[in-house]
Write an enzyme that holds these catalytic residues in place. Structure first.
Site, PDB file in Angstrom:
ATOM      1  N   GLU A 116     -30.867  11.984  11.513  1.00  0.00           N
ATOM      2  CA  GLU A 116     -31.721  12.425  10.378  1.00  0.00           C
ATOM      3  C   GLU A 116     -31.266  11.851   9.042  1.00  0.00           C
ATOM      4  OE1 GLU A 116     -32.183  16.732  10.433  1.00  0.00           O
ATOM      5  OE2 GLU A 116     -33.464  16.615  12.216  1.00  0.00           O
ATOM      6  N   GLU A 148     -34.898  16.039  19.207  1.00  0.00           N
ATOM      7  CA  GLU A 148     -34.768  17.455  18.816  1.00  0.00           C
ATOM      8  C   GLU A 148     -36.173  18.042  18.774  1.00  0.00           C
ATOM      9  OE1 GLU A 148     -32.422  18.604  15.390  1.00  0.00           O
ATOM     10  OE2 GLU A 148     -31.052  16.910  15.699  1.00  0.00           O
TER      11      GLU A 148
HETATM   12  O1  AHR Z   1     -30.646  21.547  15.721  1.00  0.00           O
HETATM   13  C1  AHR Z   1     -30.239  22.045  14.470  1.00  0.00           C
HETATM   14  C2  AHR Z   1     -30.263  20.977  13.378  1.00  0.00           C
HETATM   15  O2  AHR Z   1     -31.589  20.622  13.094  1.00  0.00           O
HETATM   16  C3  AHR Z   1     -29.601  19.654  13.683  1.00  0.00           C
HETATM   17  O3  AHR Z   1     -28.235  19.672  13.441  1.00  0.00           O
HETATM   18  C4  AHR Z   1     -30.282  18.725  12.734  1.00  0.00           C
HETATM   19  O4  AHR Z   1     -30.291  17.396  13.194  1.00  0.00           O
HETATM   20  C5  AHR Z   1     -31.660  19.317  12.567  1.00  0.00           C
HETATM   21  O5  AHR Z   1     -32.057  19.354  11.252  1.00  0.00           O
END
Ligand code: AHR
Length: 502
Positions: A172, A291
């Site tokens: 990210e 994610e």
């Molecule tokens: O999954 C929780 C967090 O969400 C992760 O660390 C990050 O990459 C995202 O913003």
């Protein structure tokens, strides 16, 4: 109200990519410590990993796991997590305002993955660190004995290289919260340099460039374009992240958020293909949706709300029957895009926005979202089929009109097994759904289970009552090759059929 679709073996999206059943373990809160790892736990194995959690992870059927972050990785020094455990430093983790003891690091984690049978996806720190440290890490993990870093691994008890094939180039990096946040030009250049170096060493590595941290980022699209213009030739996948919740109580849109995931994938693919077209390349990247999940960000006070300690209880969201239906619908979306989604990871695995919850020193149990994942991973096999047909539309405040019935199917030509996954995305309207399977010879219905949420959308599992949200038998029949299924409002379904193999 009714809806009708048809599948035929020849209408294929593509082979089911089993890497879409990935998960995510981050050094955050209680995901690692008292999640997967707890040496004093009564079920702990000789390596200090919890046996009760391992059994649930196996049952979940995750095929791949991303590690060690997440935001955590952007300040992580991999050297802290290798070598004798008693010598490892205690560090302040700035991302989650926690104390990281480094009792689990790369070798312990990779050994756990291989025992559990999951492919690792390792992320490198491109926040506080850069090219040299990433190259060092790759050598430590993957190169055979005979050079200093590989010999260090051997000294640490791991003779053979791990052979990790999948690598995330940071996490990210578009997000202003990210430690070492970068402009797309800065990140694109760094990803190009790391990608170039990694592939010079080993062309078979598969590299994931950071896409946007959400579809809603103001820089979404432009970030992907600029980053990929810099690193396109050196990467194989571009990441996407998405977390869904009922914003301001809007359950109608929440039930339909698979629509957003679908458009998100299409948008990233279109941008990657536009970059390819502009350089006359026939190379096709795939999306690493590394994610995704339901996460109640509206309810979360943020990491600043907790004291700086070891393993603070961060975002231990409890999931409901309605959330289980949404998770099922998101898995359907990933399968519908199997041709362009190369990897996907539900975030995360244990305690942190997870399908598994644990008590420190105590019980481990399945959240409501566990079974849709486990059943999909277990029964989806072979080829993902394109559904032809129509569904009534429903109006949603966030996504406009969307199809009420959201479905996909797989066919395994070897065994003849057909698996059908579908959701009724309406909050209040049931529907009769027919699926014409007459192109499959000798079809028979084996099983139909459903998670229905409408009667009590908020019910959830607890350690004392772990079976409040579990799949129950559904209502369906098969006649003349046509499957007829009753879809209650807010429901997810898994149907299994056999056919004569072609
Ligand atoms: O999954 C929780 C967090 O969400 C992760 O660390 C990050 O990459 C995202 O913003």
């Amino acid at each position: 109200m009714s809806s009708h679709h048809r599948i035929v073996p020849e209408f294929a999206v593509g082979p089911l990519n089993r890497r879409i059943f990935g998960t995510f373990v981050e050094h955050m809160g209680r995901c690692v410590y008292t999640g997967i790892h707890e040496p004093d736990h009564p079920t702990a194995d000789e390596y200090g990993f919890r046996g009760d959690v391992e059994a649930l992870v196996r049952e979940l059927g995750a095929t791949l796991v991303r590690y060690p972050g997440g935001n955590f990785v952007s300040a992580y020094q991999w050297e802290d997590g290798v070598g004798p455990v008693e010598d490892r430093p205690r560090r302040l983790d700035f991302a989650w305002r926690s104390i990281e003891t480094n009792q689990v690091g790369t070798n312990e984690f990779l050994a756990w993955c291989s025992r559990v049978g999951m492919e690792p996806l390792l992320a490198v720190n491109l926040g506080t660190r850069g090219l040299t440290e990433a190259m060092d890490y790759l050598q430590y993990v993957n190169s055979p004995a005979g050079t200093t870093l590989a010999d260090k691994r051997v000294e640490h008890g791991v003779e053979q290289p791990w052979g990790v094939r999948l690598w995330c180039l940071g996490n990210e990096m578009d997000g202003p919260w990210q430690i070492g946040h970068k402009t797309p030009q800065e990140y694109g250049r760094l990803a190009q340099e790391v990608g170039n170096a990694f592939k010079r060493y080993d062309e078979s590595l598969e590299l994931v460039a950071c896409g946007s941290s959400s579809h809603a980022m103001p820089t979404f699209g432009e970030w992907e374009r600029v980053v990929l213009e810099a690193c396109f030739d050196h990467v194989d996948h571009i990441s996407a992240h998405a977390y869904y919740e009922p914003i301001d109580g809007d359950r109608v849109s929440f039930l339909a958020c698979s629509e957003d995931m679908s458009r998100h994938i299409d948008d990233v693919v279109a941008t990657a293909d536009a970059v390819a077209a502009a350089r006359g390349s026939s190379k096709r990247l795939t999306v690493s949706f590394d994610e995704w999940n339901v996460w109640f960000q509206e309810r979360w006070q943020g990491e600043n709300s907790v004291e700086i300690t070891e393993k603070p209880p961060l975002i231990e969201d409890v999931y409901s029957a309605m959330d289980a239906v949404v998770v099922g619908s998101l898995l359907i979306t990933l399968m519908r895009h199997t041709d362009r989604v190369g990897i996907a990871c539900q975030a995360q695995l244990v305690n942190i926005i997870a399908p598994i919850l644990t008590e420190a020193g105590g019980r481990a149990w399945k959240q409501a979202i566990f079974e849709p994942f486990a059943l999909t991973s277990r029964h989806a096999r072979g080829i993902v089929l394109r559904l032809a047909g129509t569904s009534p539309l429903i109006d949603t405040p966030r996504f406009g009109q969307v199809e009420q019935v959201w479905a996909t199917a797989t066919h395994d030509p070897q065994t003849g097994d057909v698996a059908v996954f579908c959701c009724n995305r309406s909050v209040d309207r049931s529907i009769e759904w027919t699926l014409d399977l007459s192109s499959f010879a000798g079809t028979a219905l084996v099983d139909h289970v459903t998670v229905e949420a409408a009667d009590d959308p908020d019910r959830y599992n607890t350690a004392d009552d772990p079976d409040r949200v579990v799949p129950v038998p559904g209502t369906s029949s098969l006649a003349d090759g046509v499957l007829t299924t009753q879809l209650a409002p807010m429901s997810w379904h898994c149907l299994r059929l056999t056919s004569n193999p072609s």
